[in-house]
Design a protein around this motif. Structure first.
Motif, PDB file in Angstrom:
ATOM      1  N   LEU A   1       0.857  -1.183   0.000  1.00 33.28           N
ATOM      2  CA  LEU A   1       0.000   0.000   0.000  1.00 33.28           C
ATOM      3  C   LEU A   1       0.903   1.247   0.000  1.00 33.28           C
ATOM      4  O   LEU A   1       1.979   1.220   0.586  1.00 33.28           O
ATOM      5  CB  LEU A   1      -0.830  -0.031   1.289  1.00 33.28           C
ATOM      6  N   SER A   2       0.462   2.298  -0.654  1.00 30.97           N
ATOM      7  CA  SER A   2       1.254   3.531  -0.603  1.00 30.97           C
ATOM      8  C   SER A   2       1.164   4.127   0.800  1.00 30.97           C
ATOM      9  O   SER A   2       0.254   3.813   1.566  1.00 30.97           O
ATOM     10  CB  SER A   2       0.745   4.539  -1.628  1.00 30.97           C
ATOM     11  N   LEU A   3       2.093   5.014   1.101  1.00 30.31           N
ATOM     12  CA  LEU A   3       2.076   5.663   2.416  1.00 30.31           C
ATOM     13  C   LEU A   3       0.763   6.419   2.615  1.00 30.31           C
ATOM     14  O   LEU A   3       0.176   6.405   3.696  1.00 30.31           O
ATOM     15  CB  LEU A   3       3.271   6.620   2.527  1.00 30.31           C
ATOM     16  N   GLU A   4       0.274   7.047   1.552  1.00 30.57           N
ATOM     17  CA  GLU A   4      -0.997   7.763   1.622  1.00 30.57           C
ATOM     18  C   GLU A   4      -2.112   6.817   2.073  1.00 30.57           C
ATOM     19  O   GLU A   4      -2.931   7.155   2.943  1.00 30.57           O
ATOM     20  CB  GLU A   4      -1.356   8.350   0.242  1.00 30.57           C
ATOM     21  N   GLY A   5      -2.133   5.628   1.490  1.00 30.02           N
ATOM     22  CA  GLY A   5      -3.147   4.636   1.841  1.00 30.02           C
ATOM     23  C   GLY A   5      -3.014   4.202   3.293  1.00 30.02           C
ATOM     24  O   GLY A   5      -4.007   4.039   4.001  1.00 30.02           O
ATOM     25  N   MET A   6      -1.791   4.021   3.721  1.00 25.41           N
ATOM     26  CA  MET A   6      -1.571   3.578   5.098  1.00 25.41           C
ATOM     27  C   MET A   6      -2.072   4.610   6.100  1.00 25.41           C
ATOM     28  O   MET A   6      -2.642   4.274   7.134  1.00 25.41           O
ATOM     29  CB  MET A   6      -0.079   3.338   5.322  1.00 25.41           C
TER      30      MET A   6
ATOM     31  N   GLN B   1     -13.890 -10.401  13.882  1.00 28.32           N
ATOM     32  CA  GLN B   1     -14.831 -11.250  13.158  1.00 28.32           C
ATOM     33  C   GLN B   1     -14.934 -10.855  11.691  1.00 28.32           C
ATOM     34  O   GLN B   1     -15.269 -11.650  10.843  1.00 28.32           O
ATOM     35  CB  GLN B   1     -16.214 -11.151  13.806  1.00 28.32           C
ATOM     36  N   GLY B   2     -14.646  -9.590  11.428  1.00 25.41           N
ATOM     37  CA  GLY B   2     -14.773  -9.131  10.052  1.00 25.41           C
ATOM     38  C   GLY B   2     -13.589  -8.294   9.621  1.00 25.41           C
ATOM     39  O   GLY B   2     -12.913  -7.682  10.455  1.00 25.41           O
ATOM     40  N   VAL B   3     -13.315  -8.337   8.302  1.00 29.16           N
ATOM     41  CA  VAL B   3     -12.210  -7.543   7.781  1.00 29.16           C
ATOM     42  C   VAL B   3     -12.624  -6.795   6.519  1.00 29.16           C
ATOM     43  O   VAL B   3     -13.475  -7.254   5.758  1.00 29.16           O
ATOM     44  CB  VAL B   3     -10.974  -8.411   7.435  1.00 29.16           C
ATOM     45  N   VAL B   4     -11.988  -5.635   6.326  1.00 26.71           N
ATOM     46  CA  VAL B   4     -12.017  -4.960   5.029  1.00 26.71           C
ATOM     47  C   VAL B   4     -10.549  -4.872   4.608  1.00 26.71           C
ATOM     48  O   VAL B   4      -9.719  -4.403   5.383  1.00 26.71           O
ATOM     49  CB  VAL B   4     -12.634  -3.558   5.132  1.00 26.71           C
ATOM     50  N   CYS B   5     -10.258  -5.378   3.422  1.00 29.52           N
ATOM     51  CA  CYS B   5      -8.846  -5.457   3.023  1.00 29.52           C
ATOM     52  C   CYS B   5      -8.530  -4.466   1.911  1.00 29.52           C
ATOM     53  O   CYS B   5      -9.296  -4.309   0.966  1.00 29.52           O
ATOM     54  CB  CYS B   5      -8.511  -6.863   2.558  1.00 29.52           C
ATOM     55  N   PHE B   6      -7.406  -3.819   2.050  1.00 28.00           N
ATOM     56  CA  PHE B   6      -6.903  -2.889   1.028  1.00 28.00           C
ATOM     57  C   PHE B   6      -5.538  -3.362   0.538  1.00 28.00           C
ATOM     58  O   PHE B   6      -4.556  -3.282   1.267  1.00 28.00           O
ATOM     59  CB  PHE B   6      -6.801  -1.476   1.610  1.00 28.00           C
ATOM     60  N   GLU B   7      -5.512  -3.860  -0.660  1.00 28.65           N
ATOM     61  CA  GLU B   7      -4.268  -4.328  -1.287  1.00 28.65           C
ATOM     62  C   GLU B   7      -3.478  -5.220  -0.335  1.00 28.65           C
ATOM     63  O   GLU B   7      -2.271  -5.066  -0.170  1.00 28.65           O
ATOM     64  CB  GLU B   7      -3.444  -3.130  -1.785  1.00 28.65           C
ATOM     65  N   ALA B   8      -4.176  -6.126   0.309  1.00 33.07           N
ATOM     66  CA  ALA B   8      -3.537  -7.020   1.267  1.00 33.07           C
ATOM     67  C   ALA B   8      -3.667  -8.458   0.790  1.00 33.07           C
ATOM     68  O   ALA B   8      -4.747  -8.897   0.436  1.00 33.07           O
ATOM     69  CB  ALA B   8      -4.191  -6.869   2.642  1.00 33.07           C
ATOM     70  N   ASP B   9      -2.530  -9.160   0.754  1.00 30.05           N
ATOM     71  CA  ASP B   9      -2.547 -10.561   0.321  1.00 30.05           C
ATOM     72  C   ASP B   9      -2.704 -11.469   1.534  1.00 30.05           C
ATOM     73  O   ASP B   9      -1.754 -12.073   1.993  1.00 30.05           O
ATOM     74  CB  ASP B   9      -1.242 -10.883  -0.421  1.00 30.05           C
ATOM     75  N   VAL B  10      -3.897 -11.492   2.058  1.00 29.96           N
ATOM     76  CA  VAL B  10      -4.118 -12.304   3.254  1.00 29.96           C
ATOM     77  C   VAL B  10      -4.275 -13.766   2.845  1.00 29.96           C
ATOM     78  O   VAL B  10      -5.047 -14.077   1.944  1.00 29.96           O
ATOM     79  CB  VAL B  10      -5.385 -11.830   4.007  1.00 29.96           C
ATOM     80  N   PRO B  11      -3.541 -14.667   3.481  1.00 34.88           N
ATOM     81  CA  PRO B  11      -3.659 -16.079   3.102  1.00 34.88           C
ATOM     82  C   PRO B  11      -5.061 -16.619   3.420  1.00 34.88           C
ATOM     83  O   PRO B  11      -5.688 -16.205   4.390  1.00 34.88           O
ATOM     84  CB  PRO B  11      -2.594 -16.773   3.949  1.00 34.88           C
ATOM     85  N   GLU B  12      -5.479 -17.535   2.606  1.00 31.48           N
ATOM     86  CA  GLU B  12      -6.819 -18.094   2.713  1.00 31.48           C
ATOM     87  C   GLU B  12      -7.098 -18.643   4.119  1.00 31.48           C
ATOM     88  O   GLU B  12      -8.191 -18.498   4.653  1.00 31.48           O
ATOM     89  CB  GLU B  12      -6.954 -19.208   1.682  1.00 31.48           C
ATOM     90  N   MET B  13      -6.080 -19.279   4.709  1.00 27.99           N
ATOM     91  CA  MET B  13      -6.221 -19.886   6.033  1.00 27.99           C
ATOM     92  C   MET B  13      -6.710 -18.897   7.084  1.00 27.99           C
ATOM     93  O   MET B  13      -7.541 -19.203   7.913  1.00 27.99           O
ATOM     94  CB  MET B  13      -4.859 -20.432   6.489  1.00 27.99           C
ATOM     95  N   LEU B  14      -6.134 -17.696   7.028  1.00 28.36           N
ATOM     96  CA  LEU B  14      -6.498 -16.682   8.011  1.00 28.36           C
ATOM     97  C   LEU B  14      -7.936 -16.217   7.842  1.00 28.36           C
ATOM     98  O   LEU B  14      -8.580 -15.763   8.782  1.00 28.36           O
ATOM     99  CB  LEU B  14      -5.570 -15.465   7.882  1.00 28.36           C
ATOM    100  N   LEU B  15      -8.395 -16.349   6.613  1.00 31.85           N
ATOM    101  CA  LEU B  15      -9.723 -15.819   6.303  1.00 31.85           C
ATOM    102  C   LEU B  15     -10.859 -16.758   6.679  1.00 31.85           C
ATOM    103  O   LEU B  15     -12.012 -16.353   6.735  1.00 31.85           O
ATOM    104  CB  LEU B  15      -9.819 -15.510   4.802  1.00 31.85           C
TER     105      LEU B  15
END
Lengths: 645, 157, 420
Positions: A318-323, A495-509
């Motif tokens: 993510l860009s610094l702006e996004g962070m 319990q819930g997530v909103v993801c921004f350009e994050a490669d979260v592994p399936e297991m965690l989800l």
């Protein structure tokens, strides 16, 4: 400080400066081919002839190899110098194939420029041209030896600068040939620089040949997003497609060159399969509809489960702006959790590095090049920061001792362009107190105590981040006391997530509800998210990244978002209603096909507004100092700006 | 593959050099003597012996006049075409050699015995026109002498 | 006449070690090691007026004096026996008759320069000379004149042979250093000069065979004796002249410096071949300008020949008679240089084939008026090259256009070679 006169202009330069460089310092370009600021002087092409009218040296001299001296009176326009230069062009043109129309270098060719500039327009030579057989040099570079003007730049880069041993110069006299022993892919991971460094079209970028001319390209200063070194690049785009990526000089970061990954690994940018349409429950929708739905979904989730059960997940890409906006969004959402890392180990190491580094101990490329000893600590440099290997090689060639501290995890080292001594532990590195030493390690998944031990050695430090913008992620994670997603999941705190350009592994989800996802690539999150918000890549957005040494660098939008024109699906220009397409087509559209993507931080800003908040300019408060970062400058180390803490 | 004895002696040559590279020309020459020309395999073997890449050996091999990177006949005839031999009408001798051997410059006779190549001054200017056959120099050449020399060289080992 | 170089020669064989010693060989070495300091030896060479015999004619003693005395690390001496200048074969004749003068001379040079390890760089084709040297080195070692503790002193000097594989450019001293190191023999940029940074970055002196072979007699007999050998007052010593072309006896002979061209041709070489008329000669190997009949009485010494518009060079005299077409002769020389260019810098790599193409056309009757202009441009601008190869190649062309322009023009006007 030698004082001399060049074309009636008084010049004062540092001792050791060549006349060519002295002229350049007052805006006079002396034509040249073999001279390149990054390479040793060859004085081979003889094009940079000037005439010394007075002073310690007289007559025709090669300005690249002539150190400026007191009292020199130099003329770059003397008829004799002009004649010499005209003859050099004529000599080079005896055998050059004059195939500019079918040469991919045409329009950005130094030989073309100087041939025109020198006025060579009539062929006096009546002999035949010599020809060569080309070699297959791999999928990256096309070889066209007939065009060669034997400036020796390629070998001086490949062999001397980058340490490659599979490419060189063979033969003698007019038969000199630049190539490999046998056909085959070039082995050096820096081979792509041959494209940039060749003054004519011997080496052209095979991945983008014959697509466009230089004047067709849209391009802008950019920063490579493959690792945390942050090399400066310039993506060359044509009709919404990134055709080529070339190196952009920044002496503080990457010098003149880039690695092959930076140059050639670009197909994802143009991928027609990239998710470009906003989606709601599997169906394409308008962008604002999707943003509305995401805001509504967040609000509902918070009302039902409480904000602390929601995590907003970012990443090191993510860009610094996004962070920065990610944290604002969490606050507006009622105090949702914010994650910049999913993996706990990565966050721990990354954060430790960011904390340990400061203005004095954070090594940058020049520190590496001038080091007396360098210790590589259990890392695969060619993977984690390839361009630094060239800096280490420079130090090695200057006599530095290089150690590879492997510990018990010797990574699969690709061939490094320098020799090193392998030792077991850092203690075995004979660190001379006061000597200029540099320790290079990867920060991700490292024990903070180990990193602290390295920092206490007195050496300068390179701690490569686990991701292009890892340093920024660490700063933000520290500022907002962010917990890695894996820990939150393990502790059942979300319990819930909103993801921004994050490669979260399936297991965690698996036990999480994915409310929405904003990204420019596909993955497990995208597959699970009911709301999808396509974002732009670095090539299509403005942004800021902080590299391994804490240097903030701005990259600019180099092209508009949207599907490349080449290979565009007919649905975008055919009629959806007429069975038989009309000619000419009467389908009108004002929007760019597939051009709905928005920058991730703008998506966040819109969500903030939908949730009733006010989106602040990302670079407000303590970040304000970064607002006017010059994309064409050398970047600014955040320590200098007081942003390190 | 080179015989073990040759390998050992070349390894010793490389070991005695101040830097391994210094022995490169010696190693290439020895391998050429063994194979008849410096084959691709020989380049790779030289590289292994010298601690260089094959390309690095090739850079040297292709520079020198007397390292052959293409197959040659059993004996190579280098016939001098420089100025002193030109004064002694070497053109005639070169033409005679071409006719007699039935090859052009650079060619190898059908029986694989001789390869004919022109060469730069051999330092035989006092005895021009000159040539060397399989490394043995011959001067003051006449067509008759060329006949004799080739006949003798054909039967010498 | 007791000239230093050939006085040990036997007609058809190499002199033996014992014969060389009996005739005063190694006396210079003994003299140096019993009472002369290294500086004394260097001074003797400086005072003798010995000039480099490889072609450039630079004062040997001065070249030696450029080696810094105080640099740590090894320093090197290299004997340049890459004799590939067309028309030059003196070093071969010398070494095929007597390897000992060179061995002794190198040992003395090493002593004077503080060198422990020296090399003799020998061209391909000089295997006989190399074999003589290899045997001579062993003999000298056995006799305690070379190797460990020479003549019982604390000085040890090692001498190694490096057999090259054939390329004219290897004779250029910095290219030779690269060749010896096992690198591609492209010349290096100067500065740094080899005297400061040469072989393996150490101080290095590169001298020609004949130059070094003169040193023993200089040390044994003194500088004044050597100077006195020359026939002209400015000259010093003797010179090996190797003559080829249209003379009766093509031979390599040792004559005092300052012997006239006419005396060399008419005297030592027995005059012109088959009663032909002398048209011109190249006095010092391929990279020198023509001398003409008016130079018949020119004393052959470095400065006098320069004044006459050429160079003494290597002493390789190539004699042309009235039947020789000098356009074709020059074409032959250019062909050599074009073939032997190392390929490093543009003017040499591309300019020489350009000149060759033009001369070929002129010789074949397809010359054009403009060609002379282009050739003159090359004569001038091929001086601005990386090393001296191309400027050397331009010397005969310069001479051709200066002295025989009419002959060139005749080719163009008549559209054929007037001598064919």
């Amino acid at each position: 400080m030698p004082k001399l006169i060049i074309d009636d202009i008084p010049v004062e330069v540092a001792p050791g400066t060549s006349v060519l460089e002295a002229a350049r310092s007052v805006g006079i370009t002396i034509p040249h081919f073999c001279y390149h600021p990054a390479l040793a002087i060859a004085a081979a092409c003889r094009l940079c002839a000037v005439k010394l009218l007075d002073g310690p040296v007289k007559g025709i001299q090669m300005s690249c190899a002539l150190p400026a001296q007191d009292g020199m009176v130099v003329s770059t326009t003397d008829p004799e110098a002009l004649k010499m230069r005209a003859l050099v062009i004529e000599w080079l043109m005896l055998n050059h194939p004059h195939d500019c129309p079918v040469c991919d270098e045409g329009g950005e060719c130094l030989l073309q420029d100087f041939t025109i500039a020198g006025g060579h327009s009539r062929r006096r030579y009546q002999g035949k041209k010599r020809t060569f057989q080309n070699q297959y040099l791999g999928e990256g570079i096309h070889h066209e030896m007939n065009r060669c003007i034997e400036c020796y730049r390629c070998v001086r880069f490949y062999r001397d600068y980058a340490g490659g041993t599979d490419f060189g110069v063979m033969g003698s006299a007019g038969r000199v040939y630049f190539g490999r022993f046998q056909e085959g892919p070039l082995e050096s991971p820096f081979s792509g620089n041959l494209v940039d460094i060749c003054p004519t079209g011997v080496f052209t970028d095979k991945t983008g040949r014959f697509r466009a001319r230089y004047w067709d390209y849209q391009f802008a200063p950019s920063i490579c997003q493959h690792c945390s070194v942050g090399c400066n690049t310039s993506p060359q785009n044509f009709q919404r497609e990134t055709i080529k990526i070339v190196g952009r000089r920044n002496d503080q970061v990457n010098g003149w060159f880039i690695c092959d990954r930076a140059r050639f690994d670009k197909s994802y940018l143009n991928d027609p399969q990239r998710p470009r349409e906003p989606r709601l429950d599997g169906a394409t929708c308008g962008y604002d509809v999707a943003v509305d739905a995401a805001a509504k979904s967040i609000a509902e989730f918070v009302r039902k489960n409480g904000a602390d059960k929601l995590a907003l997940v970012g990443s090191t890409r993510l860009s610094l702006e996004g962070m920065i906006l990610l944290a604002q969004l969490a606050e507006v959402a009622g105090g949702a959790k914010v994650c910049y890392f999913d993996d706990a180990g990565q966050q721990q190491g990354s954060l430790a590095a960011a904390k340990l580094l400061h203005e004095e101990n954070a090594a940058y490329v020049k520190d590496i090049e001038q080091a007396q000893w360098i210790s590589l600590h259990a890392l695969d440099l060619m993977e984690e920061g390839p361009m630094l290997a060239l800096a280490v090689r420079k130090a090695f060639l200057a006599g530095a001792q290089i150690f590879l501290v492997a510990g018990d995890m010797l990574p699969a080292m690709k061939v490094l362009p320098f020799k090193y001594t392998a030792v077991e532990t850092l203690d075995q590195v004979p660190f001379e107190g006061g000597g200029k030493g540099v320790i290079i390690c990867g920060a991700g998944s490292k024990d903070p105590d180990l990193l602290a031990e390295m920092a206490s050695s007195g050496a300068k430090l390179v701690m490569l981040q686990p991701g292009p913008n890892g340093f920024a992620a660490a700063l933000l994670a520290q500022q907002h006391a962010a917990v890695p997603l894996a820990e939150l999941v393990a502790a059942r705190q979300v319990q819930g997530v909103v993801c921004f350009e994050a490669d979260v592994p399936e297991m965690l989800l698996s036990d999480l509800e994915v409310l929405a996802n904003a990204d420019w690539r596909r993955g497990a999150v995208e597959a699970k998210a009911p709301i999808f918000l396509p974002t732009t890549t670095w090539a299509e957005s403005d942004g800021t990244a902080i590299n391994y040494e804490g240097r903030a660098q701005r990259f600019e939008r180099s092209r508009v978002a949207g599907l490349p024109l080449k290979g565009l699906d007919p649905k975008y220009y055919g009629s959806a209603t007429e069975a038989v397409s009309l000619h000419p087509p009467r389908v009108h559209r004002k929007d760019v096909p597939g051009g709905a993507e928005r920058d991730a931080w703008q998506v966040m800003a819109q969500l903030i507004e939908r949730l009733g908040g006010e989106a602040l300019e990302p670079f407000s408060g303590k970040w304000r100092a970064l607002r006017n970062l010059d994309p064409e400058g050398e970047g600014v180390r955040i320590f200098e700006m007081g942003l390190g803490e | 593959m080179i015989p073990e004895t040759l390998k050992t002696s070349l390894q010793a040559r490389v070991a005695s050099a101040i830097t391994a590279r210094e022995a490169a020309v010696d190693v290439m020459k020895e391998l050429q003597a063994h194979y008849g020309w410096l084959t691709d395999e020989a380049v790779q073997e030289a590289a292994a012996l010298l601690g260089l890449s094959p390309l690095q050996v090739e850079e040297l091999a292709t520079f020198y006049e007397m390292i052959y990177r293409r197959p040659v006949g059993k004996k190579v005839i280098h016939v001098c075409d420089s100025i002193s031999c030109w004064c002694a009408d070497c053109d005639k001798i070169i033409q005679y050699l071409k006719d007699k051997l039935g090859v052009g410059l650079g060619g190898t006779t059908a029986d694989g015995m001789f390869t004919l190549v022109p060469c730069c001054c051999m330092g035989m200017c006092g005895d021009s026109p000159a040539m060397s056959v399989g490394g043995v120099p011959y001067g003051r050449l006449t067509p008759e002498l060329v006949d004799e020399i080739l006949e003798a060289e054909r039967h010498k080992p | 006449m007791d000239l230093p170089l050939f006085r040990h020669n036997r007609p058809n064989r190499v002199v033996t070690f014992d014969e060389y010693r009996e005739e005063g060989g190694f006396e210079g070495l003994k003299k140096a090691f019993s009472g002369m300091s290294p500086n004394d030896v260097q001074q003797a060479v400086l005072d003798s007026g010995l000039r480099g015999r490889g072609g450039a004619g630079f004062a040997t003693g001065r070249k030696w004096s450029f080696v810094p005395r105080d640099l740590p690390g090894p320093r090197w001496l290299i004997c340049n026996c890459d004799e590939m200048e067309p028309g030059t074969y003196k070093d071969r004749v010398l070494l095929e008759h007597n390897p000992y003068s060179l061995i002794e001379g190198m040992t003395l040079a090493c002593y004077a320069l503080g060198v422990r390890h020296a090399f003799i760089f020998i061209r391909k084709g000089y295997e006989k000379a190399a074999a003589n040297l290899a045997r001579g080195i062993e003999e000298a070692k056995k006799a305690g004149l070379l190797g460990e503790h020479i003549l019982g002193s604390e000085h040890s000097i090692e001498l190694d042979l490096h057999l090259s594989a054939g390329r004219y450019i290897c004779g250029e001293e910095t290219a030779l250093i690269n060749a010896l190191e096992g690198k591609r023999p492209n010349p290096r940029s100067k500065p740094p000069f080899p005297a400061v940074k040469g072989l393996w970055q150490g101080p290095t002196v590169v001298n020609n065979v004949e130059t070094l072979a003169n040193v023993p007699a200089i040390v044994a007999n003194g500088a004044a004796w050597f100077k006195g050998l020359a026939l002209n007052p400015e000259g010093a010593g003797s010179k090996l002249f190797c003559v080829s072309g249209s003379v009766k006896n093509r031979a390599c002979i040792e004559l005092p410096i300052g012997t006239t061209l006419g005396d060399i041709i008419d005297g030592a070489c027995g005059g012109m071949r088959d009663g032909k008329k002398f048209k011109a000669c190249i006095p010092g190997g391929a990279s020198t300008q023509f001398l003409k009949p008016e130079h018949w009485n020119l004393p052959m010494d470095y400065d006098t020949v320069v004044k006459a518009g050429s160079r003494l060079g290597s002493g390789g005299i190539i004699v042309f008679d009235e039947g020789h077409c000098l356009v074709e002769a020059t074409l032959n020389l250019i062909n050599f240089f074009a073939r032997e260019s190392c390929g490093w810098c543009t003017p040499c790599r591309e300019g020489l084939p350009y000149v060759k193409e033009i001369l070929t056309r002129i010789e074949n009757g397809r010359g054009e008026e403009d060609d002379i202009t282009i050739l003159r441009e090359h004569v001038k601008y091929l001086n601005y090259t990386f090393c001296a190869l191309a400027p050397g190649a331009m010397a005969p062309l310069d001479g051709l256009l200066r002295d025989f322009e009419d002959e060139v023009r005749e080719h163009i006007v008549k559209k054929k070679c007037p001598l064919k």
